[in-house]
Design a protein around this motif. Structure first.
Motif, short mmCIF file in Angstrom:
data_model
loop_
_atom_site.label_atom_id
_atom_site.label_comp_id
_atom_site.label_asym_id
_atom_site.label_seq_id
_atom_site.Cartn_x
_atom_site.Cartn_y
_atom_site.Cartn_z
N VAL A 128 0.85 -1.18 0.00
CA VAL A 128 0.00 0.00 0.00
C VAL A 128 0.89 1.23 0.00
O VAL A 128 1.74 1.40 0.86
N GLN A 129 0.69 2.10 -0.98
CA GLN A 129 1.51 3.29 -1.12
C GLN A 129 0.77 4.51 -0.57
O GLN A 129 -0.35 4.79 -0.96
N VAL A 130 1.43 5.23 0.34
CA VAL A 130 0.84 6.42 0.95
C VAL A 130 1.84 7.57 0.83
O VAL A 130 2.95 7.48 1.35
N PRO A 131 1.49 8.66 0.13
CA PRO A 131 2.41 9.81 0.05
C PRO A 131 2.66 10.39 1.44
O PRO A 131 1.72 10.66 2.18
N ARG A 132 3.92 10.57 1.79
CA ARG A 132 4.28 11.10 3.10
C ARG A 132 5.13 12.35 2.93
O ARG A 132 5.78 12.57 1.91
N SER A 147 -1.80 -4.37 5.02
CA SER A 147 -1.72 -5.69 4.40
C SER A 147 -1.90 -6.82 5.40
O SER A 147 -2.10 -7.97 5.01
N ARG A 148 -1.85 -6.51 6.72
CA ARG A 148 -1.97 -7.57 7.72
C ARG A 148 -3.35 -7.62 8.37
O ARG A 148 -3.59 -8.46 9.22
N GLU A 192 -8.78 -6.92 1.86
CA GLU A 192 -8.07 -7.50 0.70
C GLU A 192 -7.23 -6.43 0.06
O GLU A 192 -7.71 -5.37 -0.34
N THR A 193 -5.93 -6.64 0.01
CA THR A 193 -5.02 -5.69 -0.63
C THR A 193 -5.03 -5.94 -2.14
O THR A 193 -4.88 -7.07 -2.59
N VAL A 194 -5.18 -4.86 -2.88
CA VAL A 194 -5.28 -4.97 -4.34
C VAL A 194 -4.08 -4.29 -4.96
O VAL A 194 -3.79 -3.13 -4.66
N ALA A 195 -3.39 -4.97 -5.85
CA ALA A 195 -2.25 -4.39 -6.53
C ALA A 195 -2.68 -3.91 -7.91
O ALA A 195 -3.40 -4.59 -8.62
N PHE A 196 -2.22 -2.70 -8.26
CA PHE A 196 -2.55 -2.14 -9.58
C PHE A 196 -1.25 -1.99 -10.37
O PHE A 196 -0.22 -1.56 -9.83
#
Length: 213
Positions: free
Chosen positions: A1-5, A202-203, A208-212
């Motif tokens: 999971v990508q989160v801009p920081r 993800s844990r 459900e983690t979805v990859a794009f």
């Protein structure tokens, strides 16, 4: 999971009624300790009957403070990111009130994707919950809970009426404290959700983690 920081992060939430915006709230988090800006919640509000002039005054105070924060960040060579949850509310109000103050270009500069992040889009584009994705629904995934009962925009309008128009000073003061707590909790919730997205998503059972791509 990508989160801009960012190095310096500020979570922003607005409270409004039909007459306009009466409260801008912000939560500052310095992830580097280098900016010299204290962490914590700031509120910008006036507890009086709203008029266009009063609304502009409140926004002007908030905007001046945010401008100073951006300047400090740039001075120290840090990356600033500002966050909201569902940009339709904050974007619309910033553009509307800012335009009346001659700040159209400055507001648009803040709302560039590099600096302004809608956590709803971040969440919704990467996770499936099988249910609603409003902040009150997803923030508890990160262990966050609101201090006030019946947290929500509709009930906050009732408390606004008490805060501004009640002849009972104790009732008015209690309503003001509740509104500030509610607003503070909203920005704390986005900060907590962002942290959770970056470390725990993800844990989490049931997600459900979805990859794009």
């Amino acid at each position: 999971v990508q989160v801009p920081r960012g190095d310096l992060e500020v979570d922003i939430d607005v409270e409004n009624v039909e007459e306009g915006v009466y409260l801008w709230g912000a939560l500052v988090t310095d992830r580097t300790g280098r900016s010299g800006v204290p962490d914590g919640y700031r509120s910008f509000a006036r507890w009086a009957a709203l008029s266009p002039e009063l609304e502009a005054e409140v926004f002007g105070q908030f905007w001046s403070w945010l401008g100073d924060l951006r300047a400090v960040t740039k001075e120290h060579g840090l990356v600033l990111r500002a966050y909201c949850y569902n940009e339709a509310a904050e974007d619309t109000q910033m553009r509307r009130v800012g335009a009346g103050l001659g700040l159209r270009d400055e507001v648009e500069a803040l709302l560039e994707p590099e600096e302004w992040v809608d956590l709803l889009k971040v969440f919704d584009s990467q996770l499936l919950t099988g249910g609603p994705v409003g902040l009150k629904k997803v923030a508890p995934l990160g262990g966050f809970s609101w201090e006030v009962e019946d947290a929500g925009g509709d009930i906050s309008m009732v408390y606004y009426e008490q805060a501004v128009y009640s002849a009972d000073p104790d009732l008015a003061e209690a309503a003001r404290r509740r509104l500030l707590t509610y607003n503070r909790n909203d920005v704390e919730a986005t900060a907590a959700l962002r942290s959770w997205l970056g470390t725990q998503a993800s844990r989490c059972p049931g997600i459900e983690t979805v990859a794009f791509g």
